[in-house]
Design an enzyme around this catalytic site. Structure first.
Site, PDB file in Angstrom:
ATOM      1  N   HIS A 132     -27.183 -51.137 -52.399  1.00 12.31           N
ATOM      2  CA  HIS A 132     -28.008 -51.578 -53.528  1.00 12.31           C
ATOM      3  C   HIS A 132     -29.443 -51.766 -53.020  1.00 12.31           C
ATOM      4  O   HIS A 132     -30.101 -50.808 -52.648  1.00 12.31           O
ATOM      5  CB  HIS A 132     -27.415 -52.860 -54.124  1.00 12.31           C
ATOM      6  CG  HIS A 132     -27.941 -53.206 -55.480  1.00 12.31           C
ATOM      7  ND1 HIS A 132     -28.692 -52.353 -56.250  1.00 12.31           N
ATOM      8  CD2 HIS A 132     -27.821 -54.351 -56.229  1.00 12.31           C
ATOM      9  CE1 HIS A 132     -28.999 -52.933 -57.402  1.00 12.31           C
ATOM     10  NE2 HIS A 132     -28.489 -54.148 -57.403  1.00 12.31           N
ATOM     11  N   HIS A 166     -28.379 -40.250 -57.496  1.00  9.23           N
ATOM     12  CA  HIS A 166     -28.310 -41.471 -58.291  1.00  9.23           C
ATOM     13  C   HIS A 166     -27.000 -41.446 -59.058  1.00  9.23           C
ATOM     14  O   HIS A 166     -26.545 -40.387 -59.505  1.00  9.23           O
ATOM     15  CB  HIS A 166     -29.494 -41.556 -59.255  1.00  9.23           C
ATOM     16  CG  HIS A 166     -29.667 -42.896 -59.902  1.00  9.23           C
ATOM     17  ND1 HIS A 166     -28.919 -43.287 -60.984  1.00  9.23           N
ATOM     18  CD2 HIS A 166     -30.498 -43.935 -59.617  1.00  9.23           C
ATOM     19  CE1 HIS A 166     -29.286 -44.510 -61.349  1.00  9.23           C
ATOM     20  NE2 HIS A 166     -30.233 -44.927 -60.528  1.00  9.23           N
ATOM     21  N   ARG A 194     -39.202 -43.910 -61.550  1.00  6.98           N
ATOM     22  CA  ARG A 194     -39.783 -44.905 -60.652  1.00  6.98           C
ATOM     23  C   ARG A 194     -40.309 -44.242 -59.377  1.00  6.98           C
ATOM     24  O   ARG A 194     -41.291 -44.693 -58.789  1.00  6.98           O
ATOM     25  CB  ARG A 194     -38.747 -45.984 -60.329  1.00  6.98           C
ATOM     26  CG  ARG A 194     -38.265 -46.761 -61.554  1.00  6.98           C
ATOM     27  CD  ARG A 194     -37.101 -47.674 -61.208  1.00  6.98           C
ATOM     28  NE  ARG A 194     -35.960 -46.900 -60.705  1.00  6.98           N
ATOM     29  CZ  ARG A 194     -34.869 -47.440 -60.177  1.00  6.98           C
ATOM     30  NH1 ARG A 194     -34.759 -48.764 -60.061  1.00  6.98           N
ATOM     31  NH2 ARG A 194     -33.878 -46.684 -59.758  1.00  6.98           N
ATOM     32  N   ASP A 248     -35.858 -45.391 -54.138  1.00  2.00           N
ATOM     33  CA  ASP A 248     -35.882 -45.812 -52.738  1.00  2.00           C
ATOM     34  C   ASP A 248     -36.551 -44.789 -51.823  1.00  2.00           C
ATOM     35  O   ASP A 248     -36.944 -45.124 -50.707  1.00  2.00           O
ATOM     36  CB  ASP A 248     -34.456 -46.069 -52.242  1.00  2.00           C
ATOM     37  CG  ASP A 248     -33.773 -47.183 -53.009  1.00  2.00           C
ATOM     38  OD1 ASP A 248     -34.427 -48.218 -53.232  1.00  2.00           O
ATOM     39  OD2 ASP A 248     -32.610 -47.014 -53.410  1.00  2.00           O
TER      40      ASP A 248
END
Length: 467
Positions: free
Chosen positions: A302, A348, A357, A403
């Site tokens: 996470h 994802h 993002r 990320d």
């Protein structure tokens, strides 16, 4: 309801210009609680009518694979604040990230570049785009509520230096529940209809205090325990946070505004959001509920993923250098995959496109640090990895997620302490999960215990259904 409503919003947004149909806050009040007090009864009635009409409507199906797969894809929660669409990405109350960047109030009285997280919090709670005055009012409110009790400061200062920043963060949040207005009101027999009001007060207090808590942890671990300084009432939430961390660069402040906005919410089924929902359904106060969410966020699958991406990127740069050709990068990626390793930051669980993002952080980097070697490395990977993963044929989504980029931006401005990045993520995530918790209490949404099966009974059930 939120799932259906957000689908309708998405259809409407595809049919007409979002800017032309934007729903700005109609109330002139800059008092967020007052606005909610007027809004919630209307929404409660809406939900009541909706359930009366559609309460027995089937919205999905469950398979044995989905049960063994951690309930992935099962529609089982109402999350008022956001929805994650596989093709559209995250939408906050119906608005995409680019739309939020354009429409939300900005810092520095509206002259800044990136949206204020305060404005996003208003949007998440009310569903209405706030005015500049309303967002600035939230900034002032959070500044007033930011004081940390001495016992929490003492506890943070006594933690050993080898205790992970997220462990310190979670422990401090738990200890802050001495300040819980909800817990006090519940012990005194407050009516259920008032639950949301005390949840709102706790949420506002907690969000206000998080930057100071996070900054104390950072200073203790990486800046020899130097003081964080006092809250400046003229600065917004992100600006005060950046200052307390020790960063005065104006571009870093804008990065904080962007970072804290885009990491705020991600629908209700991810670990940190679901854990907060779940613990909150026991009527644990918002401090305890959010601490549970942060313990989930600390996991490597996470929030810790952004740290792992940057570790990997650093190793890649050490091996390939700064002047690698596109073909050499392709060869490196193929060798990585053939060795049984993965490319961190790609793929994802839900999205089937490049994470918005990631895109907005890339646009920030193109403006602010186009020549940074690590940014160039991320860009080189972006050119070759999706096609290679598609050719390999083992992943449903070959595109980069959030990320893949965030750590590079933080490192550029001098924050090289990678194991701290998840704390920043946690400060941001508070906006979404606590706004959602307020609505849980307002709409009476406990998580009743779902039916579960052990394997023998599940096998019997599957055979019975098949027959």
């Amino acid at each position: 309801m939120a799932l259906l409503r957000n689908k309708i919003v998405q259809i409407l947004l595809n049919q007409q210009s979002t800017l032309g149909s934007c729903k700005y806050a109609t109330a002139s009040s800059t008092n967020l609680r007052e606005v909610l007090t007027n809004l919630i009864p209307e929404k409660q009635e809406e939900v009541k009518k909706f359930r009366a009409e559609h309460g027995k409507t089937v919205v999905g199906s469950v398979t044995v694979d989905s049960i063994y797969g951690g309930m992935r894809g099962i529609k089982g929660l109402v999350t008022e604040t956001s929805v994650l669409d596989a093709n559209e990405g995250i939408r906050f109350r119906g608005y995409s990230i680019p739309e939020c960047q354009k429409l939300l109030p900005k810092g520095n009285g509206g002259t800044g570049e990136e949206p204020l997280p305060e404005g996003l919090f208003w949007l998440l709670l009310t569903g209405q785009m706030p005015t500049q005055e309303q967002a600035d009012a939230v900034s002032r409110e959070w500044n007033k509520r930011a004081a940390i009790p001495n016992h929490v400061i003492q506890m943070l200062n006594n933690f050993p230096s080898n205790l992970h920043p997220m462990s310190q963060f979670s422990a401090a949040i738990t200890a802050l529940n001495t300040e819980s207005k909800f817990a006090k009101a519940y012990s005194e027999g407050v009516k259920k209809t008032k639950y949301w009001e005390y949840t709102y007060e706790d949420s506002m207090d907690l969000i206000a205090k998080l930057p100071t808590v996070a900054a104390i942890i950072y200073r203790n671990l990486y800046r020899e325990g130097s003081p964080v300084g006092a809250i400046d009432m003229k600065k917004d939430w992100s600006w005060n946070f950046a200052t307390m961390l020790g960063y005065e660069n104006a571009d870093f402040v804008e990065l904080m505004r962007l970072y804290l906005t885009i990491h705020s919410d991600h629908e209700g089924g991810n670990v940190s959001a679901h854990a907060t929902h779940l613990v909150g359904s026991a009527l644990s106060d918002p401090y305890l509920s959010f601490a549970a969410g942060m313990n989930g966020l600390a996991g490597p699958l996470h929030g810790l993923a952004n740290q792992e991406v940057l570790v990997w990127l650093t190793k890649v740069r050490e091996q390939v250098g700064d002047n690698i050709t596109e073909q050499q990068m392709k060869d490196f990626v193929w060798n990585t995959l053939k060795a049984g390793q993965v490319v961190p930051g790609y793929g994802h669980a839900v999205l089937r496109k490049t994470d918005p993002r990631f895109t907005c952080q890339r646009e920030f980097a193109l403006k602010k640090l186009p020549n940074d070697p690590m940014f160039k490395l991320v860009s080189s990977l972006y050119k070759v990895v999706p096609d290679i993963l598609l050719e390999q044929g083992k992943v449903q989504n070959p595109w980069p997620n959030v990320d893949a980029h965030s750590g590079v931006l933080l490192q550029y401005y001098g924050m090289k302490e990678m194991n701290y990045y998840t704390v920043l993520f946690g400060v941001s995530r508070a906006l979404g999960v606590l706004a959602s918790l307020v609505w849980d209490r307002a709409l009476g949404l406990p998580l009743e215990r779902p039916k579960s099966y052990d394997t023998p009974h599940l096998i019997k059930l599957a055979h019975a259904v098949k027959k």
